[in-house]
Design a protein around this motif. Structure first.
Motif, mmCIF file in Angstrom:
data_model
loop_
_atom_site.group_PDB
_atom_site.id
_atom_site.type_symbol
_atom_site.label_atom_id
_atom_site.label_comp_id
_atom_site.label_asym_id
_atom_site.label_seq_id
_atom_site.Cartn_x
_atom_site.Cartn_y
_atom_site.Cartn_z
ATOM 1 N N GLY A 156 10.185 -18.675 6.798
ATOM 2 C CA GLY A 156 9.586 -18.324 8.083
ATOM 3 C C GLY A 156 8.571 -17.207 7.927
ATOM 4 O O GLY A 156 7.467 -17.249 8.504
ATOM 5 N N GLN A 157 8.925 -16.212 7.117
ATOM 6 C CA GLN A 157 8.016 -15.079 6.915
ATOM 7 C C GLN A 157 6.743 -15.516 6.190
ATOM 8 O O GLN A 157 5.634 -15.096 6.538
ATOM 9 N N LEU A 158 6.933 -16.355 5.182
ATOM 10 C CA LEU A 158 5.758 -16.831 4.438
ATOM 11 C C LEU A 158 4.842 -17.661 5.342
ATOM 12 O O LEU A 158 3.612 -17.574 5.255
ATOM 13 N N ALA A 159 5.452 -18.450 6.231
ATOM 14 C CA ALA A 159 4.654 -19.247 7.176
ATOM 15 C C ALA A 159 3.894 -18.318 8.115
ATOM 16 O O ALA A 159 2.687 -18.508 8.350
ATOM 17 N N ASP A 160 4.568 -17.301 8.624
ATOM 18 C CA ASP A 160 3.902 -16.373 9.554
ATOM 19 C C ASP A 160 2.775 -15.610 8.860
ATOM 20 O O ASP A 160 1.731 -15.349 9.459
ATOM 21 N N ALA A 161 3.004 -15.254 7.589
ATOM 22 C CA ALA A 161 1.957 -14.545 6.847
ATOM 23 C C ALA A 161 0.717 -15.422 6.707
ATOM 24 O O ALA A 161 -0.414 -14.954 6.857
ATOM 25 N N ALA A 162 0.935 -16.721 6.458
ATOM 26 C CA ALA A 162 -0.200 -17.648 6.322
ATOM 27 C C ALA A 162 -0.942 -17.762 7.653
ATOM 28 O O ALA A 162 -2.178 -17.809 7.689
ATOM 29 N N LEU A 163 -0.184 -17.790 8.745
ATOM 30 C CA LEU A 163 -0.826 -17.882 10.064
ATOM 31 C C LEU A 163 -1.603 -16.615 10.366
ATOM 32 O O LEU A 163 -2.703 -16.658 10.919
ATOM 33 N N PHE A 164 -1.031 -15.457 9.984
ATOM 34 C CA PHE A 164 -1.709 -14.181 10.206
ATOM 35 C C PHE A 164 -3.048 -14.169 9.466
ATOM 36 O O PHE A 164 -4.069 -13.762 9.998
ATOM 37 N N LYS A 165 -3.005 -14.662 8.240
ATOM 38 C CA LYS A 165 -4.245 -14.705 7.458
ATOM 39 C C LYS A 165 -5.274 -15.625 8.122
ATOM 40 O O LYS A 165 -6.465 -15.318 8.159
ATOM 41 N N GLY A 166 -4.768 -16.723 8.670
ATOM 42 C CA GLY A 166 -5.666 -17.664 9.354
ATOM 43 C C GLY A 166 -6.367 -17.015 10.529
ATOM 44 O O GLY A 166 -7.553 -17.275 10.792
ATOM 45 N N GLU A 167 -5.631 -16.157 11.231
ATOM 46 C CA GLU A 167 -6.205 -15.533 12.432
ATOM 47 C C GLU A 167 -7.068 -14.315 12.093
ATOM 48 O O GLU A 167 -7.843 -13.855 12.924
ATOM 49 N N ASN A 168 -6.887 -13.758 10.897
ATOM 50 C CA ASN A 168 -7.592 -12.519 10.548
ATOM 51 C C ASN A 168 -8.294 -12.627 9.201
ATOM 52 O O ASN A 168 -8.226 -11.731 8.367
ATOM 53 N N VAL A 169 -8.957 -13.753 8.993
ATOM 54 C CA VAL A 169 -9.491 -14.017 7.658
ATOM 55 C C VAL A 169 -10.528 -12.968 7.220
ATOM 56 O O VAL A 169 -10.613 -12.638 6.030
ATOM 57 N N GLU A 170 -11.266 -12.420 8.170
ATOM 58 C CA GLU A 170 -12.277 -11.432 7.783
ATOM 59 C C GLU A 170 -11.648 -10.215 7.110
ATOM 60 O O GLU A 170 -12.248 -9.572 6.253
ATOM 61 N N ALA A 205 14.974 -27.907 12.904
ATOM 62 C CA ALA A 205 14.523 -27.524 14.255
ATOM 63 C C ALA A 205 15.691 -26.953 15.058
ATOM 64 O O ALA A 205 15.523 -25.986 15.815
ATOM 65 N N MET A 206 16.874 -27.532 14.894
ATOM 66 C CA MET A 206 18.065 -27.006 15.586
ATOM 67 C C MET A 206 18.333 -25.565 15.138
ATOM 68 O O MET A 206 18.614 -24.679 15.946
ATOM 69 N N LEU A 207 18.245 -25.350 13.826
ATOM 70 C CA LEU A 207 18.512 -24.011 13.276
ATOM 71 C C LEU A 207 17.463 -23.008 13.760
ATOM 72 O O LEU A 207 17.798 -21.892 14.188
ATOM 73 N N ILE A 208 16.204 -23.416 13.713
ATOM 74 C CA ILE A 208 15.127 -22.515 14.133
ATOM 75 C C ILE A 208 15.302 -22.146 15.609
ATOM 76 O O ILE A 208 15.127 -20.990 15.998
ATOM 77 N N ALA A 209 15.720 -23.122 16.410
ATOM 78 C CA ALA A 209 15.849 -22.892 17.860
ATOM 79 C C ALA A 209 16.842 -21.782 18.188
ATOM 80 O O ALA A 209 16.715 -21.107 19.204
ATOM 81 N N VAL A 210 17.851 -21.608 17.329
ATOM 82 C CA VAL A 210 18.837 -20.559 17.604
ATOM 83 C C VAL A 210 18.693 -19.400 16.606
ATOM 84 O O VAL A 210 19.651 -18.665 16.348
ATOM 85 N N GLY A 211 17.502 -19.252 16.068
ATOM 86 C CA GLY A 211 17.226 -18.097 15.207
ATOM 87 C C GLY A 211 17.906 -18.141 13.856
ATOM 88 O O GLY A 211 18.140 -17.114 13.228
ATOM 89 N N ARG A 212 18.240 -19.350 13.391
ATOM 90 C CA ARG A 212 18.900 -19.457 12.099
ATOM 91 C C ARG A 212 18.017 -20.138 11.057
ATOM 92 O O ARG A 212 18.513 -20.622 10.040
ATOM 93 N N GLY A 213 16.724 -20.202 11.324
ATOM 94 C CA GLY A 213 15.815 -20.784 10.338
ATOM 95 C C GLY A 213 15.809 -19.938 9.072
ATOM 96 O O GLY A 213 16.169 -18.759 9.105
#
Lengths: 239, 426
Positions: free
Chosen positions: B135-149, B122-130
């Motif tokens: 991070g990209q794979l997590a965002d891709a999964a979230l994108f799919k969740g929001e645009n499943v159709e 969490a410390m690393l993510i907070a300063v953009g060092r995650g």
């Protein structure tokens, strides 16, 4: 001598008692007021009942069987130290009140001899364990993990033990005189008996107490709060 | 480090601090009993990977900003600001940690390094060092969740291809992979790729299970990345789907962290009780075998078979016996690795590390204990119900020439079923 003993063995003790209990109180308050994570972080297998959880917590805290399995030598020294410290603590209770049965059974001489043996063994074991810890920390493969706090605590502990052993092995003062001093502290009418001041261990008592004061005053601000915290964390293990 | 970044890091520690972690940071005695418990420290001999050292980095900052003694005498605790050097080491030590919690098992105070590491991430993510890839794979999964159709047609067409294979394997032209089936008993949340769907579909079909497949995958890179909110939202995708379909049971595939997220974490994260139960696929397969709903025959799997307990399923998930019962139903030549169950060595592939290229060397070195265990077992087949474990052990297999078949357990089950084409089902 009198001033030294007054500082370390009278006023220092009162200050230490205050700092120790207040410090531990603050530490426990801080823990109690920090919200717990609602996620169950226990590991498996978990005891099925509340009683089972408490039994497992007590076993893990007092016996640490898993640590024994992975590093038997460290575990052995740690157990020796803690058991010897417990024995020393029980022995020091004589300063509050003489034991009810044992002195009558053994007689004064017998009791002094028993105390000399028991205290001598406990003091020696503690010293050996602390020296082992200092060696392990200083020369082990992971020595860079250590911080000054570790050495400070071990140094203070060594001071407490060495001076205690000095009184035990070289002193000619027995429990009754020390009890007179300690009871006077408890009754808030502090004084140091003449027998101690004129003995060969007055300086030893003063220095023993100096280390005890520093050690216990630092206790709540150090990793030694594991003495209380380990019960909570070992319970978390099964939540 | 500028003042704002410092403030951000300190704020994150404050926000993420829990009673458990505070106690861990306050009581760790740096006794280093964890040194022999951690596969990474044992495999690399590098202090960075010592569990107590991972915690120590976070403790140094915690002591400086959250502890009166640390503020007063920082030198005593080596308390310090989170400078670049600290953050660099923190990055390596936190993202290398597989979260196996073997150190917790042996620690005299049961200190959970994984929870402390979560604060480090969490410390690393907070300063953009995650970690970028996670991070990209997590965002891709979230994108799919929001645009499943947007993904539906591609997914359904993929399921149809797998369905054709299932029909061939089972010899039943009516076999299906049901999608969006309202009121099904089971929602199976697979991994990306046919390999986790095909054998499960065969087993469900043969057992006559009323099931449907999820449009989402069970893997959770938000969890590996170290962002519990993203992790919750990624899991929420299929939890909401299960509620919408009204299923009785959500079944996660042979994936360690997916099981722990769904079964152990999700209800606490979402602050709601789920109206269905969550199971690991091998719990279901064990049940189906014991109920006689599928038939498996011994003798079809050749060679000695052993089993690896994935940390998130076993020590951290509580499933020890069902997978063993499944494997024992397939062969008479089963041998356990030593040690096993709660004491099982982590293979070194958990926590998202298989997706992090820069940690490849550490990962492979950290498998040394697993290699020793596998060699000592004399097994030629490894049953392993976790994707990341399999990826890691495949690498170790190749690197050390172990000659092992590293298999998904449900593949072995299908192979042991008397089906027209079971041998090539995987």
């Amino acid at each position: 001598m009198e001033t030294y003993l007054q500082i370390t063995s009278i006023w220092g003790v009162y200050l230490t008692a205050f700092v120790f209990f207040a410090g531990m109180g603050v530490r426990i308050y801080q823990w109690a007021t920090t919200p717990r994570s609602p996620v169950p972080f226990g590991m498996f297998p978990k005891p099925a009942t509340r009683g089972g959880r408490i039994a497992a917590m007590l076993r893990d805290t007092f016996v640490a069987p898993h640590s024994a399995q992975i590093e038997p030598r460290m575990w052995t020294f740690a157990m020796l130290f803690h058991l010897a410290a417990l024995a020393a603590f029980v022995g020091h209770l004589r300063l509050v009140q003489e034991y009810p049965v044992l002195p009558k059974l053994l007689g004064t001489e017998g009791m002094n001899s028993f105390a000399a043996w028991a205290g001598g063994i406990a003091g020696t074991l503690m010293m050996v364990a602390v020296l082992y810890w200092i060696g392990r920390r200083t020369f082990g493969a992971f020595k860079n993990l250590s911080v000054p706090e570790d050495y400070l605590l071990l140094g203070l502990l060594l001071g407490v033990i060495v001076m205690g052993n000095h009184m035990r092995f070289f002193g000619d003062v027995h429990a009754a005189e020390y009890r007179a001093w300690f009871q006077s502290l408890l009754l808030f009418r502090p004084h140091i008996p003449e027998e101690i001041m004129t003995s060969n261990v007055g300086w030893s008592l003063g220095t023993h107490m100096l280390f005890v004061d520093l050690f216990l005053m630092y206790f709540p601000f150090s990793k030694l709060v594991h003495a209380v915290g380990a019960f909570a964390t070992n319970l978390t293990r099964s939540e | 480090m500028d003042a704002q970044a410092l403030q951000t890091i300190v704020g994150v520690i404050d926000k993420r601090m829990t009673r458990q972690v505070k106690q861990y940071l306050d009581i760790c005695a740096r006794c280093a009993i964890c040194k022999d418990a951690c596969h990474q420290y044992v495999g690399t001999d590098d202090l960075t990977y010592l569990p107590a050292r991972r915690a120590e980095l976070i403790r140094q900052v915690y002591k400086k900003y959250f502890d009166s003694a640390g503020r007063l005498v920082p030198a005593l605790y080596e308390a310090r600001d989170p400078d670049d050097a600290l953050l660099d080491e923190l990055y390596t030590s936190c993202y290398a940690c597989t979260g196996c919690r073997r150190c917790m098992y042996y620690c005299p105070f049961s200190i959970d390094t994984q929870q402390i590491v979560a604060i480090g991430k969490a410390m690393l993510i907070a300063v953009g060092r995650g970690q970028e890839m996670l991070g990209q794979l997590a965002d891709a999964a979230l994108f799919k969740g929001e645009n499943v159709e947007m993904f539906r047609d591609v997914l359904v067409s993929g399921f149809k291809d797998i369905e054709a294979e299932v029909r061939e394997i089972t010899g039943d032209p009516e076999a299906t992979i049901p999608v969006d089936k309202q009121g099904a008993d089971i929602l199976y949340v697979a991994l990306a790729g046919a390999h986790s769907i095909r054998p499960a579909a065969v087993i469900f079909h043969e057992a006559g299970v009323d099931w449907t497949i999820s449009l989402f995958e069970a893997a959770n890179y938000g969890y590996f990345f170290g962002d519990p909110e993203k992790a919750r939202l990624i899991a929420k995708r299929f939890m909401d789907e299960a509620k919408r379909l009204g299923v009785k049971e959500v079944v996660v595939p042979e994936c360690g962290h997916a099981y722990r997220v769904a079964e152990i974490f999700y209800e606490a994260w979402a602050k709601e009780a789920l109206p269905f139960k969550v199971s690991h696929i091998l719990e279901v397969v064990d049940r189906l075998i014991k109920q006689g709903r599928i038939t498996v025959e011994k003798g079809r799997i050749e060679g000695r078979v052993t089993y690896h307990d994935p940390c998130q399923i076993a020590r951290n998930g509580g499933i020890y016996e069902q997978p063993r019962d499944v494997v024992r139903a397939l062969t008479d030549d089963f041998v356990d690795l030593i040690p096993n169950r709660a004491e099982q060595w982590c293979c070194g592939g958990g926590g998202g590390i298989v997706a992090i290229d820069e940690l490849r060397d550490v990962r492979l070195k950290s498998g040394s204990k697993k290699v020793e265990q596998l060699k000592a077992s004399g097994a030629s087949v490894l049953a392993c119900p976790c994707e990341n474990c399999r990826l890691q052990i495949e690498d170790l297999n190749e690197m050390h020439g172990l000659g092992l078949q590293v298999r998904q357990v449900i593949d072995l089950v299908v192979e042991a079923m008397p089906l027209p084409r079971s041998a090539s089902a995987s």
